[in-house]
Design an enzyme around this catalytic site. Structure first.
Site, PDB file in Angstrom:
ATOM      1  N   ASP A 125      28.430  53.885 -28.279  1.00  0.00           N
ATOM      2  CA  ASP A 125      28.142  52.463 -28.144  1.00  0.00           C
ATOM      3  C   ASP A 125      27.788  52.189 -26.683  1.00  0.00           C
ATOM      4  OD1 ASP A 125      28.248  49.626 -28.930  1.00  0.00           O
ATOM      5  OD2 ASP A 125      30.012  49.569 -27.643  1.00  0.00           O
ATOM      6  N   ASP A 171      27.484  48.389 -24.890  1.00  0.00           N
ATOM      7  CA  ASP A 171      28.215  47.274 -24.286  1.00  0.00           C
ATOM      8  C   ASP A 171      29.718  47.455 -24.463  1.00  0.00           C
ATOM      9  OD1 ASP A 171      25.968  45.490 -23.512  1.00  0.00           O
ATOM     10  OD2 ASP A 171      25.574  45.482 -25.651  1.00  0.00           O
ATOM     11  N   ASP A 227      34.105  50.589 -28.353  1.00  0.00           N
ATOM     12  CA  ASP A 227      35.200  49.761 -27.844  1.00  0.00           C
ATOM     13  C   ASP A 227      35.653  48.699 -28.827  1.00  0.00           C
ATOM     14  OD1 ASP A 227      32.591  48.393 -27.299  1.00  0.00           O
ATOM     15  OD2 ASP A 227      33.917  46.815 -26.561  1.00  0.00           O
TER      16      ASP A 227
END
Length: 342
Positions: free
Chosen positions: A23, A25, A218
């Site tokens: 991922d 961001d 995240d």
């Protein structure tokens, strides 16, 4: 059998997987800032790395250039975006040349055109579909056009439904918040391309020809749930949206294989990063509460993460637990490092 199940004692996390699906961001960067340790972890690897992002606002080449500017190795082919997956879903569902109302950036419109469809910006063009992705310029006018088209029967595809977007200033509203406005106005539900839906990660696995992919992110509700949807192992890093409190109460679909503070864990033994109650921090469930004690002699020294991995199995087995009770000073220090958990 997953790579985590087949892993040998002492093998590093990165060595067990043939492709890392990262991922962006909150995992690799936050806006213009690199997440500490991420650059070194990604630059120092022989593994195939693909950057898999729900954010549909930029072209793959622009994302790759941003990554290179921040010191990450990246080419456009290494970037898999939800706009690409959304365009593929559109092409599978509607005839070639069909008008598609685009709510999002020109980058999203280009992906639509690239699969032989016709991007438009008004419901007066009689679009047979609407595709909605993040753009900081999205306003009432284009949302109104989308509402008109969807209420008239157009297929609706959302690139992703993330309610928030991590930036260097903190969390701001994401595409899912804009999708919610259109949902409220239409009563419709979109087909979703991005995580946690399967299409984006499935596309990334196909592009990487992966047989043992590791999904890293995240967010429990997108990255980890998406990994579970495609049957892949996952690593949650606590550098973005999801917190220790979220992790302790995670539903089954959002439970990761591994947990770490950041991407710097890739060269740590995978067995040390797995969620397991068989660790050096004693945990018990008593009178509705979880009781955490100090570490035994097998402790590695990364107390907050080590204790977290030990407690998760028991927390997940007792999802209605009340408090976490520290039974000694070491456990109290861990609870303080975790932050609010109730």
């Amino acid at each position: 059998m997953t790579a985590a199940q087949a892993g040998t004692q002492g093998a590093t996390l990165r060595s067990l997987y043939d492709v890392l699906l990262l991922d962006l961001d909150g995992t690799v960067y936050r806006g213009a800032e690199v997440v500490p340790g991420a650059r070194e972890a990604v630059a120092d690897t022989d593994s195939r790395v693909l950057y898999v992002t729900n954010n549909a606002s930029r072209r793959p080449g622009e994302v790759a250039q941003h990554l290179r500017d921040l010191g990450f190795p990246a080419q456009p082919a290494d970037v898999v975006t939800s706009s690409q997956s959304a365009a593929r879903l559109l092409a599978q569902r509607i005839p070639a040349g069909s008008p598609v109302l685009v709510v999002g950036t020109d980058a999203l419109a280009e992906e639509v055109a690239g699969v032989g469809l016709t991007p438009v910006r008004t419901a007066d063009a009689d679009p047979v579909a609407v595709v909605q992705g993040h753009s900081p310029e999205t306003g009432w006018a284009i949302l109104a056009e989308a509402t008109l088209a969807i209420r008239a029967g157009a297929l609706w595809i959302a690139t992703n439904v993330d309610s928030t977007l991590p930036t260097e200033r903190g969390l701001v509203l994401g595409n899912g918040s804009m999708v919610a406005a259109v949902r409220s106005a239409t009563g419709a539900e979109p087909v979703v391309a991005g995580k946690p839906a399967a299409p984006l990660l499935a596309d990334a696995i196909t592009r990487g020809s992966a047989t043992r992919p590791l999904v890293v992110g995240d967010r429990l509700d997108t990255d980890i749930e998406g990994a579970n949807a495609v049957g892949a192992d996952s690593l949650l890093v606590l550098t973005g949206v999801s917190t220790v409190a979220d992790l302790l109460r995670a539903p089954v679909a959002q439970r990761p294989t591994y947990v770490a503070s950041s991407l710097g864990c890739l060269d740590v033994a995978a067995t040390a990063l797995r969620v397991s109650a068989r660790g050096p921090w004693p945990v018990s469930f008593d009178d509705g509460d979880l009781h955490l004690g100090g570490p035994g002699p097998a402790s590695t020294g990364d107390a907050p993460m080590e204790a977290l991995r030990c407690i998760l199995d028991i927390a997940w087995a007792n999802p209605g637990f009340g408090r976490i009770v520290a039974t000694d000073d070491a456990a109290r220090a861990v609870l303080a490092a975790w932050g609010p958990v109730h």
